[in-house]
Each structure stands twice: as structure tokens, then as C-alpha cells.
Design a protein around this motif. Sequence first.
Motif, mmCIF file in Angstrom:
data_model
loop_
_atom_site.group_PDB
_atom_site.id
_atom_site.type_symbol
_atom_site.label_atom_id
_atom_site.label_comp_id
_atom_site.label_asym_id
_atom_site.label_seq_id
_atom_site.Cartn_x
_atom_site.Cartn_y
_atom_site.Cartn_z
ATOM 1 N N SER A 120 -1.525 -30.787 -43.592
ATOM 2 C CA SER A 120 -0.448 -30.720 -44.578
ATOM 3 C C SER A 120 -0.923 -30.366 -45.978
ATOM 4 C CB SER A 120 0.315 -32.049 -44.632
ATOM 5 O OG SER A 120 1.057 -32.260 -43.447
ATOM 6 N N MET A 121 -2.126 -30.810 -46.379
ATOM 7 C CA MET A 121 -2.515 -30.664 -47.785
ATOM 8 C C MET A 121 -2.566 -29.208 -48.257
ATOM 9 S SD MET A 121 -4.036 -33.715 -46.590
ATOM 10 C CE MET A 121 -5.825 -33.625 -46.590
ATOM 11 N N PRO A 122 -3.272 -28.293 -47.562
ATOM 12 C CA PRO A 122 -3.284 -26.908 -48.045
ATOM 13 C C PRO A 122 -1.915 -26.240 -47.938
ATOM 14 C CG PRO A 122 -4.389 -27.053 -45.931
ATOM 15 C CD PRO A 122 -4.151 -28.461 -46.395
ATOM 16 N N THR A 171 -12.267 -23.439 -47.282
ATOM 17 C CA THR A 171 -13.345 -24.229 -46.686
ATOM 18 C C THR A 171 -12.858 -25.663 -46.613
ATOM 19 O OG1 THR A 171 -15.062 -22.805 -47.581
ATOM 20 C CG2 THR A 171 -15.723 -25.028 -46.921
ATOM 21 N N MET A 172 -12.999 -26.273 -45.443
ATOM 22 C CA MET A 172 -12.581 -27.660 -45.241
ATOM 23 C C MET A 172 -13.796 -28.524 -44.921
ATOM 24 S SD MET A 172 -9.287 -27.496 -45.441
ATOM 25 C CE MET A 172 -7.889 -26.397 -45.220
ATOM 26 N N ALA A 173 -13.710 -29.786 -45.306
ATOM 27 C CA ALA A 173 -14.692 -30.784 -44.872
ATOM 28 C C ALA A 173 -14.165 -31.346 -43.558
ATOM 29 C CB ALA A 173 -14.848 -31.875 -45.923
ATOM 30 N N LEU A 198 -11.518 -28.274 -50.872
ATOM 31 C CA LEU A 198 -10.567 -29.141 -51.551
ATOM 32 C C LEU A 198 -9.997 -30.197 -50.620
ATOM 33 C CD1 LEU A 198 -8.511 -26.536 -53.628
ATOM 34 C CD2 LEU A 198 -10.452 -27.934 -54.388
ATOM 35 N N ASP A 199 -10.108 -29.937 -49.310
ATOM 36 C CA ASP A 199 -9.436 -30.777 -48.334
ATOM 37 C C ASP A 199 -10.386 -31.273 -47.261
ATOM 38 O OD1 ASP A 199 -6.654 -30.207 -49.298
ATOM 39 O OD2 ASP A 199 -7.226 -28.170 -48.702
#
Length: 197
Positions: free
Chosen positions: A112-114, A131-133, A100-101
Motif C-alpha cells: 500500500s505505501m508506494p 527499491t524496497m527493503a 523508502l518502503d
Amino acid sequence: MSHSPMTHVLTWEIVDNQGYETAWVDLGDGELEARGRAVGISPEPYWIGYTLRTGAEWVTRELRVTAESADGARELVLAHDGAGAWTVDGEARPDLDGALDCDLGLCPLTNSMPVLRHGLHRAGDDERTFTMAWLSVPDLTVRPSTQTYTPLGPTEDGGGLVRYESGDFRRDVEFDADGFVVDYPDLAYLIGRSSRG
């Protein structure tokens, strides 16, 4: 972006690359738009410029990054369609499905986003694994990264401590009440902040 977002100007000293980053962040109801500039001298002198836009619930929609070093300038566009599919410079990246991020290397803002989405800086949720990009800098290589965030409790200023883990790496990161990194041990700490709106 929602009506009348609050604008924050944040500057961090980045210990890991012996540099600095400033981000201009519009934070609205569940959305974030930002532009940032960073400079570092490790592993080589470089400049980074980026723009970041999320959709609802702070889910990344687009990250545009420019990196400049002795080898010249590189640009990259990381995009998420909001339904789970990612592209890098228009090319499909199914290995990033489920993320998602974005996580721009050595960029405290993208932590900050999660944290905002799940209220982790307010100890409002249990341990979460994402899972992050992830984009390394300054080469802008993109790969999936598994990261775990665990709320540890409140701080005196209304923020909270959150344990960040990825592989063998673990740090207890302090976030303020707005969900921004204040102290990321051995990586970055906030040295300047102003807000308006």
C-alpha cells in the motif's frame, strides 16, 4: 499520526502460503500505523506478528517482526531514519539506501505505501520503479528488491489495477479506493473488512 485517523481491519487469505493475515491499520493524512498477525503452513508452519509505522508520505520508519516456527522464535527490527539510512537490529545496511518502503513477504499491506504515495491506485502517475527493503518469511532475511508499479486504470469501486513486477514475476493487483490490496492473483485476496473513525 494525524488527528482522528480512520481505523481499518483487513483480513486476507494468503494463497501462496495456505494461510491468513489480519491487519489493524490506522490510516491518517499521509501516515500509517499497523499491527498484524499472519499464519501460514508453507514452506513450514509459522506465525508472524508485526507492527509497522510510517512517517510523512507513507515512508517506512520502523517495522518490528516476530516469526515463530518449529525452530523457535526470531525477532527483527527494521528501521529507517527518514533520510535514507536503514538499520537491521541496529546494524547499518547501506545496501538498502534509497529505499523508502519495507516489503514484508506475503504481506499485502506493505504494497500500500508506494501506491498511496504516488496515487497509483487512481492511475494518477506513470510507471514507477522502487527499491524496497524486502523481508522473506519466516526466516526474516532482509535484502534490497527492485520493484516496478504501473497504473492500469480504475475499477468500478473507485480503486484501480496496478501492475507489479519484480524480476520475472508479474501480477496485475487490484487495490480499493483506500489503497489496500483487494486481489493479488495467486498470492492473496481480501476476505474481510471493516472501518471506523
